[in-house]
Every structure is written in structure tokens, then in C-alpha cells.
Scaffold this motif. Structure first.
Motif, PDB file in Angstrom:
ATOM      1  N   ALA A   1     -75.373  76.753  36.977  1.00  0.00           N
ATOM      2  CA  ALA A   1     -74.111  77.493  36.952  1.00  0.00           C
ATOM      3  C   ALA A   1     -73.496  77.569  38.343  1.00  0.00           C
ATOM      4  CB  ALA A   1     -74.345  78.900  36.399  1.00  0.00           C
ATOM      5  N   THR A   2     -74.338  77.690  39.365  1.00  0.00           N
ATOM      6  CA  THR A   2     -73.858  77.731  40.744  1.00  0.00           C
ATOM      7  C   THR A   2     -73.234  76.402  41.145  1.00  0.00           C
ATOM      8  OG1 THR A   2     -75.502  79.383  41.396  1.00  0.00           O
ATOM      9  CG2 THR A   2     -74.565  78.019  43.148  1.00  0.00           C
ATOM     10  N   ILE A   3     -73.910  75.313  40.827  1.00  0.00           N
ATOM     11  CA  ILE A   3     -73.370  73.982  41.121  1.00  0.00           C
ATOM     12  C   ILE A   3     -72.025  73.795  40.438  1.00  0.00           C
ATOM     13  CG2 ILE A   3     -73.702  71.505  40.721  1.00  0.00           C
ATOM     14  CD1 ILE A   3     -76.697  71.970  41.129  1.00  0.00           C
ATOM     15  N   LYS A   4     -71.942  74.211  39.177  1.00  0.00           N
ATOM     16  CA  LYS A   4     -70.687  74.077  38.420  1.00  0.00           C
ATOM     17  C   LYS A   4     -69.570  74.883  39.059  1.00  0.00           C
ATOM     18  CE  LYS A   4     -68.137  72.913  34.834  1.00  0.00           C
ATOM     19  NZ  LYS A   4     -66.907  73.647  35.174  1.00  0.00           N
ATOM     20  N   THR A   5     -69.858  76.102  39.476  1.00  0.00           N
ATOM     21  CA  THR A   5     -68.844  76.954  40.097  1.00  0.00           C
ATOM     22  C   THR A   5     -68.352  76.379  41.416  1.00  0.00           C
ATOM     23  OG1 THR A   5     -69.794  78.930  39.062  1.00  0.00           O
ATOM     24  CG2 THR A   5     -68.399  79.273  40.992  1.00  0.00           C
ATOM     25  N   VAL A   6     -69.279  75.887  42.228  1.00  0.00           N
ATOM     26  CA  VAL A   6     -68.896  75.265  43.497  1.00  0.00           C
ATOM     27  C   VAL A   6     -68.045  74.026  43.231  1.00  0.00           C
ATOM     28  CG1 VAL A   6     -69.777  74.023  45.524  1.00  0.00           C
ATOM     29  CG2 VAL A   6     -70.863  76.155  44.787  1.00  0.00           C
ATOM     30  N   ASP A   7     -68.444  73.234  42.250  1.00  0.00           N
ATOM     31  CA  ASP A   7     -67.695  72.023  41.923  1.00  0.00           C
ATOM     32  C   ASP A   7     -66.269  72.355  41.478  1.00  0.00           C
ATOM     33  OD1 ASP A   7     -68.682  69.000  41.503  1.00  0.00           O
ATOM     34  OD2 ASP A   7     -67.072  69.422  40.073  1.00  0.00           O
ATOM     35  N   ASP A   8     -66.104  73.442  40.727  1.00  0.00           N
ATOM     36  CA  ASP A   8     -64.782  73.837  40.249  1.00  0.00           C
ATOM     37  C   ASP A   8     -63.843  74.217  41.390  1.00  0.00           C
ATOM     38  OD1 ASP A   8     -65.627  73.434  37.669  1.00  0.00           O
ATOM     39  OD2 ASP A   8     -65.937  75.557  37.220  1.00  0.00           O
ATOM     40  N   HIS A   9     -64.394  74.583  42.527  1.00  0.00           N
ATOM     41  CA  HIS A   9     -63.580  75.012  43.660  1.00  0.00           C
ATOM     42  C   HIS A   9     -63.533  73.983  44.788  1.00  0.00           C
ATOM     43  CE1 HIS A   9     -64.302  78.880  41.648  1.00  0.00           C
ATOM     44  NE2 HIS A   9     -63.241  79.337  42.282  1.00  0.00           N
ATOM     45  N   CYS A  10     -64.129  72.823  44.584  1.00  0.00           N
ATOM     46  CA  CYS A  10     -64.312  71.880  45.699  1.00  0.00           C
ATOM     47  C   CYS A  10     -63.011  71.249  46.184  1.00  0.00           C
ATOM     48  CB  CYS A  10     -65.312  70.794  45.311  1.00  0.00           C
ATOM     49  SG  CYS A  10     -64.687  69.588  44.111  1.00  0.00           S
ATOM     50  N   GLY A  11     -61.988  71.208  45.327  1.00  0.00           N
ATOM     51  CA  GLY A  11     -60.707  70.653  45.752  1.00  0.00           C
ATOM     52  C   GLY A  11     -60.646  69.147  45.799  1.00  0.00           C
ATOM     53  N   LEU A  12     -61.673  68.474  45.264  1.00  0.00           N
ATOM     54  CA  LEU A  12     -61.713  67.014  45.256  1.00  0.00           C
ATOM     55  C   LEU A  12     -61.826  66.495  43.826  1.00  0.00           C
ATOM     56  CD1 LEU A  12     -64.252  66.322  48.154  1.00  0.00           C
ATOM     57  CD2 LEU A  12     -61.775  66.009  48.244  1.00  0.00           C
ATOM     58  N   TRP A  13     -61.101  65.442  43.525  1.00  0.00           N
ATOM     59  CA  TRP A  13     -61.189  64.790  42.223  1.00  0.00           C
ATOM     60  C   TRP A  13     -61.845  63.420  42.435  1.00  0.00           C
ATOM     61  CZ3 TRP A  13     -60.630  66.878  37.596  1.00  0.00           C
ATOM     62  CH2 TRP A  13     -60.623  66.041  36.477  1.00  0.00           C
ATOM     63  N   LEU A  14     -63.175  63.458  42.448  1.00  0.00           N
ATOM     64  CA  LEU A  14     -63.933  62.254  42.779  1.00  0.00           C
ATOM     65  C   LEU A  14     -64.207  61.410  41.548  1.00  0.00           C
ATOM     66  CD1 LEU A  14     -66.576  63.823  45.195  1.00  0.00           C
ATOM     67  CD2 LEU A  14     -64.601  62.414  45.821  1.00  0.00           C
ATOM     68  N   PRO A  15     -64.098  60.102  41.649  1.00  0.00           N
ATOM     69  CA  PRO A  15     -64.420  59.221  40.517  1.00  0.00           C
ATOM     70  C   PRO A  15     -65.904  59.300  40.189  1.00  0.00           C
ATOM     71  CG  PRO A  15     -64.101  57.939  42.526  1.00  0.00           C
ATOM     72  CD  PRO A  15     -63.686  59.338  42.845  1.00  0.00           C
ATOM     73  N   GLY A  16     -66.210  59.326  38.901  1.00  0.00           N
ATOM     74  CA  GLY A  16     -67.605  59.350  38.476  1.00  0.00           C
ATOM     75  C   GLY A  16     -68.241  60.720  38.472  1.00  0.00           C
ATOM     76  N   ASN A  17     -67.478  61.768  38.771  1.00  0.00           N
ATOM     77  CA  ASN A  17     -68.020  63.124  38.738  1.00  0.00           C
ATOM     78  C   ASN A  17     -68.308  63.503  37.284  1.00  0.00           C
ATOM     79  OD1 ASN A  17     -68.411  65.961  38.717  1.00  0.00           O
ATOM     80  ND2 ASN A  17     -67.146  66.206  40.538  1.00  0.00           N
ATOM     81  N   LEU A  18     -69.575  63.714  36.950  1.00  0.00           N
ATOM     82  CA  LEU A  18     -69.973  63.995  35.571  1.00  0.00           C
ATOM     83  C   LEU A  18     -69.395  65.307  35.062  1.00  0.00           C
ATOM     84  CD1 LEU A  18     -73.706  62.806  35.430  1.00  0.00           C
ATOM     85  CD2 LEU A  18     -71.690  61.711  34.421  1.00  0.00           C
ATOM     86  N   PHE A  19     -69.177  66.272  35.948  1.00  0.00           N
ATOM     87  CA  PHE A  19     -68.578  67.531  35.509  1.00  0.00           C
ATOM     88  C   PHE A  19     -67.172  67.307  34.962  1.00  0.00           C
ATOM     89  CE2 PHE A  19     -71.600  69.537  38.633  1.00  0.00           C
ATOM     90  CZ  PHE A  19     -72.355  70.195  37.682  1.00  0.00           C
TER      91      PHE A  19
END
Length: 256
Positions: A175-193
Motif C-alpha cells: 500500500a505504501t509503494i502504491k501511494t508513493v507511486d500515485d504521487h510520483c509525478g512521472l508517467w513511465l512506460p511499463g509501470n505495472l501500477f
């Protein structure tokens, strides 16, 4: 790590994961072609310094750690757990229940903090000082919001799912990884989330913008409550002049 109990690991691992994953995104911050906002926008639009954000997040994590230790103490430990509690089917069921509980609690609390003018002005607006979100600002909140939204929400998901302290290590780290990812500000190719979840970096970025402040309240996993209750704001990702992406609403949100 073998000398640490499941309870202690369940307390400290989400904190370690938070800063480790945030550092990963800091290293990727130079990927301007994948940013949802330019560096200039981050510097100009955000209303709080990174030093203040770090202090705020650390304070919230201290509070979460204290509550976590108290919760584990009250509910007992995992010494009496049976093998059946760690079977894949049981763990999947517990994770799904915990995700549903956490999403439900956070949606309604989050939405209420936006619609209650006093709570928004004095509590939730602190998080929205980050108009341009970044990874380690994911848990930058007013202490009261951190307690109500994240800490109590996490405690409820733990208790109602019936998971053990050992299972909670993995759930809350995820859940922590998901929350950080939601705020990362990057739209990276291949991001499984971005592939597996409609509730992702761009979805939450829309909420941080002025036009989306009354929409996309769902966090951190699904978008079901936004869709059910009419607060879902669809968007499209378009290439921005100068590099990067921009999430733009595809529906007149004023007509909702």
C-alpha cells in the motif's frame, strides 16, 4: 532482520519502503519526457518547501509507528498463528478485504474533507499545497488528517481483514509503494501500477489540480466509489509542448 518480530517489521518496513521507493523516483526525476508537470511548474506552483515536507512526513510516520505498536500489543502477536492463516487463498482474501476497507474509509473521509469548508481550510489544504505532487510528498498531510485518513484507515483494514502481523508487513508495504507511486509525478512506460490500476499517477494528479479538486477522491487502489457516486473525472494523457505529459479532462466537469 531475523532478530526482529513480525510486529516490529510490520511497524518499520512501510517506513523503510516509503523512503527507499521515494529515492528511486528521485533518481528518475531527470526523465523530463515522462513528467506530468515541468520542473518550473513544480518550483512555482507548490506552496511548501521540500524540507517542510520531509519534516511533516517523518512526524506522521512516528505517529503511525506508535499506533501500530499499540495495535499489535492490543491484538496479540502471531505466535499462535496456524499454517492455514498463511495459505495463498486466505492471504488473497485478506488482502482484498483490506484493500476494500482502506479504499472505502479513505474515499468518504477524503471527500468529506473537501466538502467541509472548515476541515479543508484548516486540515486537508495542507496536502494540496503540493499542486505538483512528487514521490516523498505522498504522506505530507496535516497531523489530524494523517491520523484520521491513513492511520485509522490502516488500523481498520488490518482488524477487519483478520490478517496477521506477518501478513501486514507485505500488505502495508504494498500500500505504501502504491501511494508513493500515485504521487510520483512521472508517467513511465511499463509501470505495472498504470496497467493494473485505473487509480494511478495521472488519476491522482487530476485531483491535485484546481479543476479536479471535487473529483477523483478514491485512493489508493480502485476507482469504484468515484464511479458509483458520480465523482469520477475522466481524462486523457497528451504530450506536452517541451516534453512530458499532461492529464486533461475529457468531459465538462462543471456539468456533473
Amino acid at each position: 532482520m531475523a532478530c526482529l518480530s513480525d510486529e516490529m517489521l510490520g511497524t518499520i518496513m512501510p517506513i523503510v519502503v516509503y523512503w527507499a521507493y521515494s529515492c528511486f523516483y528521485l533518481l528518475l526525476g531527470s526523465f523530463d519526457d515522462y513528467r506530468l508537470h515541468s520542473r518550473k511548474e513544480e518550483d512555482v506552483k507548490n506552496l511548501v518547501s521540500k524540507k517542510t515536507v520531509v519534516r511533516g512526513v517523518l512526524f506522521q510516520q512516528i505517529v503511525q509507528a506508535v499506533v501500530s505498536i499499540l495495535l499489535f500489543t492490543v491484538t496479540g502477536n502471531a505466535k499462535g498463528a496456524t499454517d492455514s492463516q498463511y495459505s495463498p487463498l486466505v492471504l488473497v482474501r485478506q488482502f482484498l478485504i483490506a484493500m476494500f476497507v482502506l479504499d472505502t474509509w479513505q474515499y468518504f473521509m477524503h471527500r468529506y474533507m473537501h466538502h467541509n469548508k472548515f476541515l479543508y481550510r484548516h486540515v486537508h489544504s495542507q496536502h494540496h499545497r503540493l499542486v505538483v505532487p512528487y514521490a516523498f510528498g505522498a504522506l505530507y498531510n496535516h497531523p489530524l488528517e494523517g491520523l484520521l485518513l491513513d492511520t485509522i484507515g490502516g488500523a481498520l483494514s488490518f482488524l477487519l481483514s483478520g490478517m496477521s502481523p506477518r501478513a501486514s508487513i507485505f500488505f502495508f508495504s504494498f500500500a505504501t509503494i502504491k501511494t508513493v507511486d500515485d504521487h510520483c509525478g512521472l508517467w513511465l512506460p511499463g509501470n505495472l501500477f498504470h496497467v493494473l490500476f485505473k487509480n494511478n499517477t495521472a488519476y491522482h494528479d487530476v485531483h491535485h489540480q484546481l479543476y479536479g479538486s471535487k473529483y477523483n477522491f478514491s485512493q489508493p487502489f480502485f476507482v469504484m466509489w468515484d464511479r458509483i457516486l458520480g465523482t469520477y473525472l475522466p481524462y486523457s494523457l497528451e504530450r506536452r509542448v517541451g516534453g512530458g505529459f499532461e492529464a486533461r479532462p475529457t468531459k465538462d466537469h462543471k456539468s456533473f
